[in-house]
Scaffold this active site. Structure first.
Site, PDB file in Angstrom:
ATOM      1  N   ASN A  28      -9.850   0.362   0.814  1.00  0.00           N
ATOM      2  CA  ASN A  28      -8.567   0.248   0.690  1.00  0.00           C
ATOM      3  C   ASN A  28      -8.103   0.052  -0.887  1.00  0.00           C
ATOM      4  OD1 ASN A  28      -5.924  -0.090   0.620  1.00  0.00           O
ATOM      5  ND2 ASN A  28      -5.784  -1.141   2.866  1.00  0.00           N
ATOM      6  N   HIS A  77      -3.179   7.708   2.817  1.00  0.00           N
ATOM      7  CA  HIS A  77      -3.590   6.424   2.628  1.00  0.00           C
ATOM      8  C   HIS A  77      -4.896   6.071   3.089  1.00  0.00           C
ATOM      9  CE1 HIS A  77      -3.933   2.207   1.320  1.00  0.00           C
ATOM     10  NE2 HIS A  77      -3.533   1.873   2.606  1.00  0.00           N
ATOM     11  N   CYS A  79       0.790  -1.272   0.004  1.00  0.00           N
ATOM     12  CA  CYS A  79       0.022  -0.196   0.021  1.00  0.00           C
ATOM     13  C   CYS A  79       0.792   1.170   0.010  1.00  0.00           C
ATOM     14  CB  CYS A  79      -0.884  -0.166   1.115  1.00  0.00           C
ATOM     15  SG  CYS A  79      -2.261  -1.490   1.075  1.00  0.00           S
TER      16      CYS A  79
HETATM   17  N1  COA Z   1     -17.720  -8.423  10.466  1.00  0.00           N
HETATM   18  C1  COA Z   1     -18.523  -8.358  11.695  1.00  0.00           C
HETATM   19  N2  COA Z   1     -17.598  -8.683  12.629  1.00  0.00           N
HETATM   20  C2  COA Z   1     -16.372  -9.023  12.520  1.00  0.00           C
HETATM   21  C3  COA Z   1     -15.635  -8.687  11.126  1.00  0.00           C
HETATM   22  C4  COA Z   1     -16.718  -8.347   9.915  1.00  0.00           C
HETATM   23  N3  COA Z   1     -16.210  -8.157   8.828  1.00  0.00           N
HETATM   24  N4  COA Z   1     -14.555  -9.203  11.220  1.00  0.00           N
HETATM   25  C5  COA Z   1     -14.143  -9.274  12.362  1.00  0.00           C
HETATM   26  N5  COA Z   1     -15.370  -9.243  13.163  1.00  0.00           N
HETATM   27  C6  COA Z   1     -15.297  -9.481  14.685  1.00  0.00           C
HETATM   28  C7  COA Z   1     -14.041 -10.301  15.139  1.00  0.00           C
HETATM   29  O1  COA Z   1     -14.519 -11.750  14.956  1.00  0.00           O
HETATM   30  C8  COA Z   1     -14.212 -10.131  16.738  1.00  0.00           C
HETATM   31  O2  COA Z   1     -15.176 -10.759  17.335  1.00  0.00           O
HETATM   32  P1  COA Z   1     -14.783 -11.399  18.846  1.00  0.00           P
HETATM   33  O3  COA Z   1     -14.835 -10.053  19.535  1.00  0.00           O
HETATM   34  O4  COA Z   1     -16.142 -11.971  19.133  1.00  0.00           O
HETATM   35  O5  COA Z   1     -13.649 -12.059  18.746  1.00  0.00           O
HETATM   36  C9  COA Z   1     -14.716  -8.625  16.715  1.00  0.00           C
HETATM   37  O6  COA Z   1     -15.271  -8.287  15.469  1.00  0.00           O
HETATM   38  C10 COA Z   1     -13.550  -7.254  16.644  1.00  0.00           C
HETATM   39  O7  COA Z   1     -12.446  -8.057  15.855  1.00  0.00           O
HETATM   40  P2  COA Z   1     -10.885  -7.023  15.679  1.00  0.00           P
HETATM   41  O8  COA Z   1     -10.374  -7.822  14.650  1.00  0.00           O
HETATM   42  O9  COA Z   1     -10.409  -6.965  17.072  1.00  0.00           O
HETATM   43  O10 COA Z   1     -11.616  -5.613  15.059  1.00  0.00           O
HETATM   44  P3  COA Z   1     -10.929  -4.498  14.848  1.00  0.00           P
HETATM   45  O11 COA Z   1     -11.648  -3.424  15.542  1.00  0.00           O
HETATM   46  O12 COA Z   1      -9.429  -4.654  15.065  1.00  0.00           O
HETATM   47  O13 COA Z   1     -11.490  -4.080  13.523  1.00  0.00           O
HETATM   48  C11 COA Z   1     -10.235  -4.236  11.251  1.00  0.00           C
HETATM   49  C12 COA Z   1     -10.739  -5.032  12.326  1.00  0.00           C
HETATM   50  C13 COA Z   1      -9.692  -5.358  10.112  1.00  0.00           C
HETATM   51  C14 COA Z   1     -11.143  -3.340  10.769  1.00  0.00           C
HETATM   52  C15 COA Z   1      -8.968  -3.183  11.763  1.00  0.00           C
HETATM   53  O14 COA Z   1      -8.228  -4.217  12.712  1.00  0.00           O
HETATM   54  C16 COA Z   1      -8.259  -2.698  10.710  1.00  0.00           C
HETATM   55  O15 COA Z   1      -8.912  -1.902  10.073  1.00  0.00           O
HETATM   56  N6  COA Z   1      -6.916  -2.973  10.868  1.00  0.00           N
HETATM   57  C17 COA Z   1      -5.987  -2.484   9.870  1.00  0.00           C
HETATM   58  C18 COA Z   1      -6.191  -2.962   8.496  1.00  0.00           C
HETATM   59  C19 COA Z   1      -5.485  -2.487   7.321  1.00  0.00           C
HETATM   60  O16 COA Z   1      -5.878  -1.319   7.460  1.00  0.00           O
HETATM   61  N7  COA Z   1      -4.704  -3.033   6.635  1.00  0.00           N
HETATM   62  C20 COA Z   1      -4.245  -2.514   5.580  1.00  0.00           C
HETATM   63  C21 COA Z   1      -3.221  -1.766   6.042  1.00  0.00           C
HETATM   64  S1  COA Z   1      -2.308  -1.234   4.541  1.00  0.00           S
END
Ligand code: COA
Length: 322
Positions: free
Chosen positions: A279, A249, A112
């Site tokens: 993204n 980004h 990215c």
């Molecule tokens: N829909 C609903 N629930 C979801 C889900 C979805 N698409 N994806 C995950 N969950 C659930 C998980 O299973 C977890 O459930 P639990 O609490 O029962 O275990 C809960 O939601 C929280 O998951 P978590 O992974 O801790 O959520 P988060 O707040 O970290 O959000 C992302 C997840 C991926 C949105 C976030 O971590 C993120 O954006 N990270 C950066 C990713 C990124 O930008 N990558 C590219 C960089 S270039």
């Protein structure tokens, strides 16, 4: 000598997948996706169309905005992680489409951060007098390497392209670029397949997809992007107030907000497009820049800070006077 952005362009494919569409396919919800990421929809490239198809649209728009014709382009620096072919590289394929043969054309891969990397490289070619005009592209078909049934990644990524034209100028222009990488984080975000790794040469094996430790990436992004923002200001002896626009980004609204807070910038001074396309990896910074320029928010003379972080991890920034 500096390089200056004299034209921007972008392209999003026609197929739109909303959060409500995803609700039908997997265990997720519009509200969860919006609250955690800010994303409302993403664009998906139809079958039969390619990365370079999108790059060509974005590039022609940027070249036209610069008041040039494709033959004026002397070099192509193309950031992508999802090229049409392993070779010829995407820059060469685009060069042939545009008919600006002869100069250097290459693709580089920094996930990215690819556009920031491609911009930094092109800036150095222009500054040192090797070329007068360079086309810098970010184009990505993440939908083809993301498991569309995996709710931890499918909700995040989309396809698109963005481009800018750089021209040599005695006035800035790009003031400084700052690139970093730390391979010790390679396990946090990666694609399981590759030409020297997959089952068949040159092909991804079935089941090879993007894998990501979402919350670890999130925390790392906030830390490293905050650090590169400080580094950029310090390198130029600038205060936070010198920044007119943050063009980040577009990965996650909460990461964008955290970087804006670090800069003490109100969200009204941040170009946010993540809701419209999710993204798009290397395409996201030039897509946001093009939106801000075309809707008139970004004006000539404004001070812009561009930043991105991607798998690797790689990260970087560019400070420029538009
Ligand atoms: N829909 C609903 N629930 C979801 C889900 C979805 N698409 N994806 C995950 N969950 C659930 C998980 O299973 C977890 O459930 P639990 O609490 O029962 O275990 C809960 O939601 C929280 O998951 P978590 O992974 O801790 O959520 P988060 O707040 O970290 O959000 C992302 C997840 C991926 C949105 C976030 O971590 C993120 O954006 N990270 C950066 C990713 C990124 O930008 N990558 C590219 C960089 S270039």
């Amino acid at each position: 000598m500096f390089s200056r952005i004299i034209g921007t362009g972008s392209y999003l494919p026609d197929i739109v997948v909303t959060n409500f569409d995803l609700e039908q396919r997997m265990d997720t919800s519009d509200i969860w996706i919006r609250e955690r990421t800010g994303i409302e929809r993403r664009h998906i490239l139809p079958e039969g169309q390619s990365n370079v198809d999108m790059a060509e649209h974005a590039s022609r728009a940027a070249i036209a905005a610069a008041g040039l014709t494709p033959r004026d382009i002397e070099m192509i620096s193309y950031g992508t992680t999802t090229p049409d072919l392993i070779f010829p590289n995407a820059g060469v394929l685009l060069q042939d489409r545009l008919g600006c043969h002869g100069g250097p054309a290459f693709a580089l891969e920094a996930a990215c951060s690819g556009f920031i990397y491609a911009l930094a490289v092109a800036d150095k070619f222009v500054r040192t007098g090797s070329v007068r005009r360079a086309l810098v592209v970010g184009s990505e078909v993440l939908s083809r390497i993301v498991d569309q049934n995996d709710r931890s990644t499918a909700i995040l990524f989309g396809d698109g392209a963005g481009a800018v034209v750089l021209e040599a100028s005695e006035q800035p222009g790009i003031i400084s670029t700052h690139l970093h990488a730390d391979g010790s984080y390679k396990h946090l975000m990666y694609c399981t397949g590759g030409p020297s790794h997959g089952a068949a040469p040159g092909a991804m094996a079935a089941g090879d997809f993007v894998r990501m430790a979402g919350s670890e990436v999130f925390k790392l992004a906030v830390t490293l992007l905050g650090r590169v923002v400080d580094e950029t200001l310090a390198a130029n002896g600038l205060q936070k107030a010198a920044i007119d626009w943050l063009v980040p980004h577009q990965a996650n609204m909460r990461i964008i907000q955290a970087v804006a807070k670090k800069l003490s910038l109100p969200m009204a001074r941040v170009i946010v497009t993540v809701q419209d396309h999710g993204n798009t990896s290397t395409a996201s910074v030039p897509l946001a820049l093009d939106v801000g320029v075309r809707d008139g928010r970004i004006k000539r003379g404004d001070m812009l800070l561009l930043e991105a972080l991607g798998g690797g991890v790689t990260w970087g920034s560019a400070l420029l006077r538009y």
